[in-house]
Design a protein around this motif. Sequence first.
Motif, mmCIF file in Angstrom:
data_model
loop_
_atom_site.group_PDB
_atom_site.id
_atom_site.type_symbol
_atom_site.label_atom_id
_atom_site.label_comp_id
_atom_site.label_asym_id
_atom_site.label_seq_id
_atom_site.Cartn_x
_atom_site.Cartn_y
_atom_site.Cartn_z
ATOM 1 N N ASN A 1 2.859 -89.971 6.573
ATOM 2 C CA ASN A 1 3.736 -90.982 5.997
ATOM 3 C C ASN A 1 5.138 -90.419 5.904
ATOM 4 O O ASN A 1 5.395 -89.479 5.147
ATOM 5 C CB ASN A 1 3.221 -91.369 4.602
ATOM 6 N N ALA A 2 6.063 -90.977 6.682
ATOM 7 C CA ALA A 2 7.437 -90.443 6.737
ATOM 8 C C ALA A 2 8.113 -90.474 5.387
ATOM 9 O O ALA A 2 8.896 -89.594 5.054
ATOM 10 C CB ALA A 2 8.254 -91.236 7.763
ATOM 11 N N GLU A 3 7.811 -91.497 4.579
ATOM 12 C CA GLU A 3 8.495 -91.635 3.303
ATOM 13 C C GLU A 3 8.092 -90.544 2.319
ATOM 14 O O GLU A 3 8.782 -90.271 1.344
ATOM 15 C CB GLU A 3 8.202 -93.022 2.720
ATOM 16 N N ALA A 4 6.935 -89.892 2.531
ATOM 17 C CA ALA A 4 6.449 -88.871 1.608
ATOM 18 C C ALA A 4 6.982 -87.488 1.951
ATOM 19 O O ALA A 4 6.743 -86.538 1.217
ATOM 20 C CB ALA A 4 4.923 -88.851 1.614
ATOM 21 N N VAL A 5 7.681 -87.362 3.057
ATOM 22 C CA VAL A 5 8.187 -86.073 3.505
ATOM 23 C C VAL A 5 9.621 -85.880 3.019
ATOM 24 O O VAL A 5 10.469 -86.750 3.202
ATOM 25 C CB VAL A 5 8.141 -85.975 5.048
ATOM 26 N N ALA A 6 9.873 -84.739 2.387
ATOM 27 C CA ALA A 6 11.221 -84.450 1.898
ATOM 28 C C ALA A 6 12.158 -84.184 3.070
ATOM 29 O O ALA A 6 11.788 -83.511 4.031
ATOM 30 C CB ALA A 6 11.183 -83.247 0.969
ATOM 31 N N LEU A 7 13.365 -84.710 2.981
ATOM 32 C CA LEU A 7 14.357 -84.461 4.024
ATOM 33 C C LEU A 7 14.877 -83.028 3.927
ATOM 34 O O LEU A 7 14.812 -82.409 2.861
ATOM 35 C CB LEU A 7 15.530 -85.435 3.875
ATOM 36 N N PRO A 8 15.379 -82.482 5.036
ATOM 37 C CA PRO A 8 15.975 -81.140 4.988
ATOM 38 C C PRO A 8 17.096 -81.084 3.961
ATOM 39 O O PRO A 8 17.777 -82.077 3.694
ATOM 40 C CB PRO A 8 16.523 -80.953 6.409
ATOM 41 N N ARG A 9 17.274 -79.899 3.403
ATOM 42 C CA ARG A 9 18.308 -79.735 2.378
ATOM 43 C C ARG A 9 19.698 -79.981 2.954
ATOM 44 O O ARG A 9 19.986 -79.623 4.095
ATOM 45 C CB ARG A 9 18.253 -78.325 1.804
ATOM 46 N N ARG A 10 20.546 -80.582 2.121
ATOM 47 C CA ARG A 10 21.908 -80.861 2.573
ATOM 48 C C ARG A 10 22.807 -80.913 1.346
ATOM 49 O O ARG A 10 22.619 -81.749 0.462
ATOM 50 C CB ARG A 10 21.950 -82.196 3.323
ATOM 51 N N SER A 11 23.787 -80.031 1.282
ATOM 52 C CA SER A 11 24.711 -79.976 0.159
ATOM 53 C C SER A 11 25.986 -80.731 0.505
ATOM 54 O O SER A 11 26.748 -80.308 1.386
ATOM 55 C CB SER A 11 25.048 -78.517 -0.182
ATOM 56 N N SER A 12 26.231 -81.848 -0.173
ATOM 57 C CA SER A 12 27.435 -82.643 0.104
ATOM 58 C C SER A 12 28.699 -81.833 -0.142
ATOM 59 O O SER A 12 29.683 -81.947 0.599
ATOM 60 C CB SER A 12 27.442 -83.903 -0.768
ATOM 61 N N GLN A 13 28.667 -81.005 -1.188
ATOM 62 C CA GLN A 13 29.840 -80.188 -1.503
ATOM 63 C C GLN A 13 30.122 -79.173 -0.403
ATOM 64 O O GLN A 13 31.257 -79.015 0.047
ATOM 65 C CB GLN A 13 29.626 -79.463 -2.836
ATOM 66 N N LEU A 14 29.066 -78.509 0.074
ATOM 67 C CA LEU A 14 29.244 -77.530 1.136
ATOM 68 C C LEU A 14 29.639 -78.204 2.449
ATOM 69 O O LEU A 14 30.480 -77.686 3.192
ATOM 70 C CB LEU A 14 27.959 -76.725 1.336
ATOM 71 N N VAL A 15 29.056 -79.367 2.731
ATOM 72 C CA VAL A 15 29.410 -80.110 3.943
ATOM 73 C C VAL A 15 30.896 -80.464 3.928
ATOM 74 O O VAL A 15 31.595 -80.343 4.942
ATOM 75 C CB VAL A 15 28.551 -81.382 4.083
ATOM 76 N N GLY A 16 31.389 -80.894 2.770
ATOM 77 C CA GLY A 16 32.806 -81.235 2.645
ATOM 78 C C GLY A 16 33.708 -80.031 2.850
ATOM 79 O O GLY A 16 34.701 -80.097 3.591
ATOM 80 N N TRP A 17 33.363 -78.909 2.222
ATOM 81 C CA TRP A 17 34.166 -77.692 2.377
ATOM 82 C C TRP A 17 34.116 -77.200 3.815
ATOM 83 O O TRP A 17 35.144 -76.831 4.385
ATOM 84 C CB TRP A 17 33.652 -76.598 1.447
ATOM 85 N N PHE A 18 32.918 -77.199 4.404
ATOM 86 C CA PHE A 18 32.766 -76.682 5.761
ATOM 87 C C PHE A 18 33.506 -77.561 6.764
ATOM 88 O O PHE A 18 34.024 -77.075 7.763
ATOM 89 C CB PHE A 18 31.286 -76.594 6.131
ATOM 90 N N GLY A 19 33.548 -78.877 6.509
ATOM 91 C CA GLY A 19 34.296 -79.770 7.383
ATOM 92 C C GLY A 19 35.771 -79.421 7.409
ATOM 93 O O GLY A 19 36.417 -79.442 8.474
ATOM 94 N N TRP A 20 36.309 -79.087 6.238
ATOM 95 C CA TRP A 20 37.721 -78.667 6.160
ATOM 96 C C TRP A 20 37.928 -77.371 6.918
ATOM 97 O O TRP A 20 38.873 -77.218 7.700
ATOM 98 C CB TRP A 20 38.119 -78.478 4.693
ATOM 99 N N TYR A 21 37.039 -76.400 6.711
ATOM 100 C CA TYR A 21 37.136 -75.109 7.393
ATOM 101 C C TYR A 21 36.994 -75.284 8.908
ATOM 102 O O TYR A 21 37.718 -74.656 9.686
ATOM 103 C CB TYR A 21 36.044 -74.172 6.862
ATOM 104 N N LEU A 22 36.067 -76.133 9.314
ATOM 105 C CA LEU A 22 35.804 -76.328 10.738
ATOM 106 C C LEU A 22 37.018 -76.901 11.457
ATOM 107 O O LEU A 22 37.310 -76.532 12.606
ATOM 108 C CB LEU A 22 34.593 -77.251 10.907
ATOM 109 N N GLU A 23 37.729 -77.796 10.788
ATOM 110 C CA GLU A 23 38.948 -78.367 11.374
ATOM 111 C C GLU A 23 39.923 -77.243 11.731
ATOM 112 O O GLU A 23 40.481 -77.198 12.830
ATOM 113 C CB GLU A 23 39.589 -79.328 10.376
ATOM 114 N N TRP A 24 40.140 -76.337 10.792
ATOM 115 C CA TRP A 24 41.044 -75.206 11.015
ATOM 116 C C TRP A 24 40.498 -74.269 12.083
ATOM 117 O O TRP A 24 41.244 -73.798 12.961
ATOM 118 C CB TRP A 24 41.228 -74.435 9.703
#
Length: 279
Positions: A15-38
């Motif tokens: 059951n797909a709904e019972a499986v936890a999604l991979p971890r994802r930190s919105s804060q880290l994604v935001g910071w890394f996006g800024w760093y990646l641009e540079w």
Amino acid sequence: MSISHTMSSQSHGTNAEAVALPRRSSQLVGWFGWYLEWYLRKNFHSLALHRSPPPNLPADVPVVVYVNHASWWDPLIALWLAKHLMPGRLLFAPFDAEALASYPIFEKLGFFGVDQASRRGAAQFLITSRAILANPGTSIWMTPEGRFCDPRDVSVPFRPGLAHLAEDMHRGVLLPLALEYSFWEERRPEILIKFGNPIDCDDDHVLTKAQWNERLHSALRTTQSELATASIARSTAEFQVLLGGREGVGGIYEGMRKIRARITGRNYRAAHSDKLGRS
């Protein structure tokens, strides 16, 4: 961002709904996006899109973007493209479990480890992918070759993971993306990308795994060949610059060029040519 495996039939009962999604930190994604641009601006002259952008799909349509595996940079390029060209979708991507241990930061950016040497890892990939695509506003980015390959070598076969996932989806879009890193006139290379025609799972739900593999392989290789032709031609008109990087040689020599321009009254221009220059 690679995946290679043989799927196990035991995963189809999950059951797909019972499986936890991979971890994802919105804060880290935001910071890394800024760093990646540079970071990309520092290391490349441009990131340029060949012709049209990817299709604008409703958020509830599952999307799998599959890319040729040209270099170490591929996961970073995928993160940038997902943010800027598919802003309404969260990126998730399979990553070799061994390699992920060396780059743990990716675990909080949507990348999930896959054991490429076992059937259990293969089954887990399908389970996790089904759970991801069951959630609106998500996407999976993957490299079906399973190893680094020259972007103009279209003979390399795909590992079976992508075809298994395509057969399992029944609804959604698979989008081929060609990627290569080319030196044109500047000191730093260009990142060149091209999206192929989207493949609708609704239209091809009766295909076998082998037929899926053939169709997906052909679509990406065609897109790669078209991108290679445009890259060889070096026609700026064929591309849209999405991200402009550093121009000029840099260092002492660049400083001397600036001084000479001032002394002689000439206009200073850092770039060697106008190909894929900053817009």
